[in-house]
Design a protein around this motif. Structure first.
Motif, mmCIF file in Angstrom:
data_model
loop_
_atom_site.group_PDB
_atom_site.id
_atom_site.type_symbol
_atom_site.label_atom_id
_atom_site.label_comp_id
_atom_site.label_asym_id
_atom_site.label_seq_id
_atom_site.Cartn_x
_atom_site.Cartn_y
_atom_site.Cartn_z
ATOM 1 N N LEU B 307 63.488 8.984 44.453
ATOM 2 C CA LEU B 307 64.250 7.733 44.481
ATOM 3 C C LEU B 307 64.144 7.051 45.841
ATOM 4 C CD1 LEU B 307 67.497 8.861 42.603
ATOM 5 C CD2 LEU B 307 65.620 7.459 41.713
ATOM 6 N N ALA B 308 64.104 7.854 46.891
ATOM 7 C CA ALA B 308 64.030 7.286 48.239
ATOM 8 C C ALA B 308 62.593 7.066 48.680
ATOM 9 C CB ALA B 308 64.734 8.218 49.226
ATOM 10 N N ALA B 309 61.704 7.913 48.241
ATOM 11 C CA ALA B 309 60.311 7.866 48.687
ATOM 12 C C ALA B 309 59.412 8.035 47.470
ATOM 13 C CB ALA B 309 60.044 8.954 49.712
ATOM 14 N N PRO B 310 59.204 6.960 46.705
ATOM 15 C CA PRO B 310 58.465 7.096 45.439
ATOM 16 C C PRO B 310 57.056 7.673 45.609
ATOM 17 C CG PRO B 310 59.573 4.965 45.576
ATOM 18 C CD PRO B 310 59.711 5.602 46.912
ATOM 19 N N ARG B 311 56.342 7.234 46.606
ATOM 20 C CA ARG B 311 54.960 7.701 46.743
ATOM 21 C C ARG B 311 54.911 9.201 47.004
ATOM 22 N NH1 ARG B 311 51.773 4.347 51.042
ATOM 23 N NH2 ARG B 311 50.042 5.599 50.259
ATOM 24 N N LEU B 312 55.730 9.644 47.942
ATOM 25 C CA LEU B 312 55.727 11.077 48.254
ATOM 26 C C LEU B 312 56.272 11.885 47.077
ATOM 27 C CD1 LEU B 312 55.347 13.410 50.213
ATOM 28 C CD2 LEU B 312 57.634 12.923 51.126
ATOM 29 N N GLY B 313 57.341 11.388 46.472
ATOM 30 C CA GLY B 313 57.943 12.122 45.366
ATOM 31 C C GLY B 313 56.985 12.294 44.206
ATOM 32 N N GLU B 314 56.315 11.195 43.842
ATOM 33 C CA GLU B 314 55.367 11.287 42.726
ATOM 34 C C GLU B 314 54.205 12.211 43.069
ATOM 35 O OE1 GLU B 314 55.835 10.296 39.792
ATOM 36 O OE2 GLU B 314 57.698 9.209 40.214
ATOM 37 N N TRP B 315 53.790 12.174 44.319
ATOM 38 C CA TRP B 315 52.695 13.060 44.725
ATOM 39 C C TRP B 315 53.112 14.533 44.612
ATOM 40 C CZ3 TRP B 315 52.069 16.638 48.694
ATOM 41 C CH2 TRP B 315 50.768 17.097 48.874
ATOM 42 N N ILE B 316 54.315 14.818 45.031
ATOM 43 C CA ILE B 316 54.779 16.208 44.925
ATOM 44 C C ILE B 316 54.884 16.622 43.459
ATOM 45 C CG2 ILE B 316 56.763 17.724 45.316
ATOM 46 C CD1 ILE B 316 57.299 16.169 47.892
ATOM 47 N N LYS B 317 55.348 15.712 42.624
ATOM 48 C CA LYS B 317 55.549 16.073 41.219
ATOM 49 C C LYS B 317 54.231 16.314 40.489
ATOM 50 C CE LYS B 317 58.619 12.768 40.275
ATOM 51 N NZ LYS B 317 59.600 11.977 39.495
ATOM 52 N N GLN B 318 53.163 15.778 41.039
ATOM 53 C CA GLN B 318 51.860 16.036 40.426
ATOM 54 C C GLN B 318 51.384 17.462 40.683
ATOM 55 O OE1 GLN B 318 49.233 13.068 41.984
ATOM 56 N NE2 GLN B 318 50.347 11.379 41.010
ATOM 57 N N ARG B 319 52.025 18.109 41.654
ATOM 58 C CA ARG B 319 51.580 19.465 42.010
ATOM 59 C C ARG B 319 52.520 20.474 41.351
ATOM 60 N NH1 ARG B 319 50.579 20.103 48.216
ATOM 61 N NH2 ARG B 319 52.756 20.711 48.121
ATOM 62 N N PRO B 320 51.999 21.430 40.621
ATOM 63 C CA PRO B 320 52.881 22.447 40.052
ATOM 64 C C PRO B 320 53.547 23.257 41.149
ATOM 65 C CG PRO B 320 50.573 23.042 39.756
ATOM 66 C CD PRO B 320 50.585 21.655 40.302
ATOM 67 N N LEU B 321 54.873 23.317 41.088
ATOM 68 C CA LEU B 321 55.620 23.950 42.176
ATOM 69 C C LEU B 321 55.205 25.397 42.387
ATOM 70 C CD1 LEU B 321 59.234 22.609 41.579
ATOM 71 C CD2 LEU B 321 57.540 21.836 43.225
ATOM 72 N N ALA B 322 55.056 26.130 41.291
ATOM 73 C CA ALA B 322 54.755 27.555 41.443
ATOM 74 C C ALA B 322 53.408 27.764 42.118
ATOM 75 C CB ALA B 322 54.774 28.223 40.071
ATOM 76 N N ALA B 323 52.481 26.841 41.894
ATOM 77 C CA ALA B 323 51.136 27.026 42.432
ATOM 78 C C ALA B 323 51.080 26.719 43.921
ATOM 79 C CB ALA B 323 50.164 26.131 41.680
ATOM 80 N N ASN B 324 51.794 25.711 44.359
ATOM 81 C CA ASN B 324 51.639 25.333 45.769
ATOM 82 C C ASN B 324 52.745 25.876 46.671
ATOM 83 O OD1 ASN B 324 53.909 23.724 45.524
ATOM 84 N ND2 ASN B 324 52.729 21.926 44.919
ATOM 85 N N GLY B 325 53.732 26.520 46.075
ATOM 86 C CA GLY B 325 54.743 27.174 46.900
ATOM 87 C C GLY B 325 55.789 26.246 47.458
ATOM 88 N N CYS B 326 55.728 24.974 47.150
ATOM 89 C CA CYS B 326 56.753 24.033 47.628
ATOM 90 C C CYS B 326 58.135 24.513 47.203
ATOM 91 C CB CYS B 326 56.445 22.662 47.027
ATOM 92 S SG CYS B 326 57.798 21.486 47.133
ATOM 93 N N CYS B 327 59.067 24.433 48.111
ATOM 94 C CA CYS B 327 60.418 24.877 47.749
ATOM 95 C C CYS B 327 61.457 23.969 48.395
ATOM 96 C CB CYS B 327 60.654 26.327 48.157
ATOM 97 S SG CYS B 327 60.793 26.620 49.917
ATOM 98 N N GLY B 328 62.595 23.917 47.758
ATOM 99 C CA GLY B 328 63.739 23.260 48.359
ATOM 100 C C GLY B 328 64.559 24.287 49.115
ATOM 101 N N VAL B 329 65.227 23.840 50.157
ATOM 102 C CA VAL B 329 66.124 24.724 50.892
ATOM 103 C C VAL B 329 67.455 24.013 51.128
ATOM 104 C CG1 VAL B 329 64.290 25.989 52.089
ATOM 105 C CG2 VAL B 329 65.310 23.981 53.174
ATOM 106 N N VAL B 330 68.498 24.818 51.139
ATOM 107 C CA VAL B 330 69.791 24.348 51.631
ATOM 108 C C VAL B 330 69.802 24.597 53.128
ATOM 109 C CG1 VAL B 330 72.290 24.639 51.531
ATOM 110 C CG2 VAL B 330 70.918 24.849 49.447
ATOM 111 N N LEU B 331 70.138 23.586 53.862
ATOM 112 C CA LEU B 331 70.137 23.685 55.321
ATOM 113 C C LEU B 331 71.573 23.828 55.808
ATOM 114 C CD1 LEU B 331 68.511 23.494 57.952
ATOM 115 C CD2 LEU B 331 68.688 21.011 57.794
ATOM 116 N N ARG B 332 71.855 24.958 56.408
ATOM 117 C CA ARG B 332 73.205 25.220 56.894
ATOM 118 C C ARG B 332 73.131 25.584 58.379
ATOM 119 N NH1 ARG B 332 76.464 28.969 54.789
ATOM 120 N NH2 ARG B 332 78.143 27.453 54.751
#
Lengths: 76, 480
Positions: B307-332
């Motif tokens: 929603l904030a960064a359409p180009r980057l977001g769509e690019w990430i969504k094209q990559r299967p998460l399990a394959a490229n290891g991308c992960c979200g983190v909670v930052l504390r």
């Protein structure tokens, strides 16, 4: 944008034209207030100097803040 | 051996050391002295197990910044707050003992080398596992740090047999300190009170107050009032410079290359500023905590990013998460609170506990430097991820403007009660000297994290047990 992240682009597609700088979306009054404090100066001065602040990697631009996200101009 | 305070006081022996409080500091210290043949009287205000009657004495008022209810932030029975701690341990950094450029008031009168000889013994008591060395991350001013993480050692269980069997150690539960008698700069007796109003005096060559990071201040304030200022003769800092490690969620992040931060091999990664960053950014110490999200949560975060960064977001969504290891983190984060005199423990006059002593009133105050510290660390991480193009950070609203707000709910703090009887070079600046001896008293000492002049970002238990070991050796030498 395949290939964007391999190898680390270090801001390859970025330009210096995106200057909505961090810290984010400050009003003029807030920005002035920040600039008057040593705390803010410590953070902002390296940005203004364009030296990358704390690391050895040169800064290509100052980043874009959108809805809390610290983004690059090429992300939008 | 287990004893009864009324019986013990009636016999009127002269103990070598009277240790008041059977938590991490008091138990560590009392057992070390008893093993060396010292006659130790160990007085615990609570009982062997949790009771509502004892715990109610920990109720108190909170003012200033929102804080955890005082009777929920600590435990009042044998073993103290080790009965509910999480077991995270890490020694303070060497530079935590120094005057930091952002605030020279962080300096201790001792350095880390003074505690180093006690590391092994303290680690053994607490079950600390080996802690890997810090590691630098190329291009990032934050370094990777590690903790010993549980399982938490319950001293109630690990120390119970030795306390019961030791002929040198007289352990008395239900011993509620109510006063200290002093003459010519020496404590001549400690006065304890029971719930029926009975009072008991005990004598000792040396006295150690080790009742926790709030209660040490409260008890000294009360004892000082009862003695008309003769226990702490220069009380300007008594109860003040009180600290916890503020805890907060800072935001979320998408990490495109988890291996760059060690998140490929660990569910959680800890980062902290290097000494150079502390100086250059004029911040205090801070532990950033990155906790991996599930794939589902990561997917939801990517949608928010889109929603904030359409180009980057769509690019990430094209990559299967399990394959490229991308992960979200909670930052504390859990960070070093700026030591400040306005952050303090007071006596809540007019609000007495069941023994007739004023309850605690905690005035917790964080500062602009606290806000700057945690914000700067988050921005430094976000800037690193963006510059390397290996991730993006989204900060929570309280960090994205300059109103110096902190979260008013959530975890708030680590329940790490520090300061109030801080260690200093002189009585104008603190309550105890470098040996943890109360200024102006020849035989009154403080055990526990209330003597910390500053806190670093590491959990305090390991350090306070090191200090207790050191104090035991000091007392043993004095008694020789």
């Amino acid at each position: 944008m395949p290939g964007r992240h391999a190898p680390p682009s270090l801001g390859a597609p970025r330009t210096a034209t995106t200057t909505r700088c961090s810290p984010p979306t400050l009003t003029r009054r807030q920005a002035l207030g920040l600039l008057l404090t040593p705390i803010a100066a410590a953070w902002l001065a390296p940005l203004a100097a364009g030296d990358g602040g704390v690391g050895a990697v040169p800064r290509r631009d100052l980043g874009v803040w959108v809805d809390g996200w610290l983004l690059d101009s090429g992300d939008l | 051996m287990h004893d009864d305070l009324a019986r013990y006081a009636a016999a009127d022996p002269l103990a070598d050391v009277c240790v008041i409080g059977a938590g991490a500091a008091g138990l560590s210290l009392a057992l070390r002295l008893a093993r060396r043949g010292r006659h130790v009287l160990l007085c615990e205000g609570g009982e062997q197990d949790f009771t509502l009657r004892s715990q109610a004495l920990y109720e108190g008022a909170v003012a200033g910044d929102p804080y955890i209810p005082l009777d929920a932030a600590r435990l009042r029975y044998f073993g103290g707050s080790t009965n509910h701690w999480g077991g995270m341990c890490r020694p303070l950094d060497a530079y935590d003992f120094t005057a930091k450029p952002a605030d020279e008031g962080t300096a201790w009168p001792i350095d880390r080398d003074a505690l180093a000889p006690y590391y092994a013994d303290a680690a053994a008591i607490l079950g600390v596992s080996p802690i890997p060395p810090d590691a630098t991350i190329p291009g990032l001013a934050l370094k990777r740090v590690h903790f010993s993480i549980g399982p938490a050692t319950r001293l109630k269980e690990t120390c119970a047999d030795e306390v019961a069997r030791s002929p040198q150690l007289h352990y008395c539960p239900n011993a509620n300190l109510f006063g200290l008698e002093t003459r010519d700069g020496r404590i001549t007796a400690a006065v304890f009170k029971d719930y029926t109003g009975g009072e008991y005096r005990v004598r000792a060559r040396q006295f150690v107050l080790a009742c926790g990071g709030i209660e040490n201040s409260r008890l000294l304030l009360w004892c000082n009032r009862r003695s008309h200022g003769q226990v702490v003769k220069q009380p300007a800092t008594l109860g003040r410079y009180w600290m916890d490690h503020p805890h907060a969620t800072l935001g979320r992040a998408i990490i495109l290359e988890p291996a760059a931060l060690g998140l490929d091999a660990s569910q959680s990664v800890f980062l902290a500023p290097s000494p150079a960053m502390l100086a250059e950014h004029r911040i205090l110490n801070c532990g950033l905590r990155l906790h991996r999200m599930s794939d589902t949560e990561t997917g939801e975060l990517v949608e928010q990013l889109t929603l904030a960064a359409p180009r980057l977001g769509e690019w990430i969504k094209q990559r299967p998460l399990a394959a490229n290891g991308c992960c979200g983190v909670v930052l504390r984060a859990a960070w070093e609170q700026q030591p400040h005199p306005e952050s303090r423990v007071e006596l809540a006059d007019g609000d007495l506990d069941a023994l007739g002593m004023p309850r605690s009133r905690l005035v917790w105050r964080k500062t602009a430097l606290d806000h700057h510290t945690v914000r700067d660390c988050a921005l430094t991480l976000g800037d690193y991820l963006r510059r390397r193009d290996i991730g993006r950070v989204r900060l929570d609203p309280w960090l994205t403007d300059d109103t110096l707000q902190f979260p008013a709910d959530g975890e708030l703090a680590g329940r790490h009660h520090m300061g109030g009887t801080r260690m200093a070079e002189s009585p104008e600046h603190g309550v105890v000297d470098r040996d943890c001896r109360v200024f102006g008293q020849d035989n009154l000492y403080i055990g526990g994290s209330s003597v910390f002049p500053s806190s670093g970002h590491a959990n305090p238990t390991l350090t306070l047990v090191q200090l207790a070991m050191r104090l035991a050796d000091h007392l043993d030498a004095r008694l020789a």
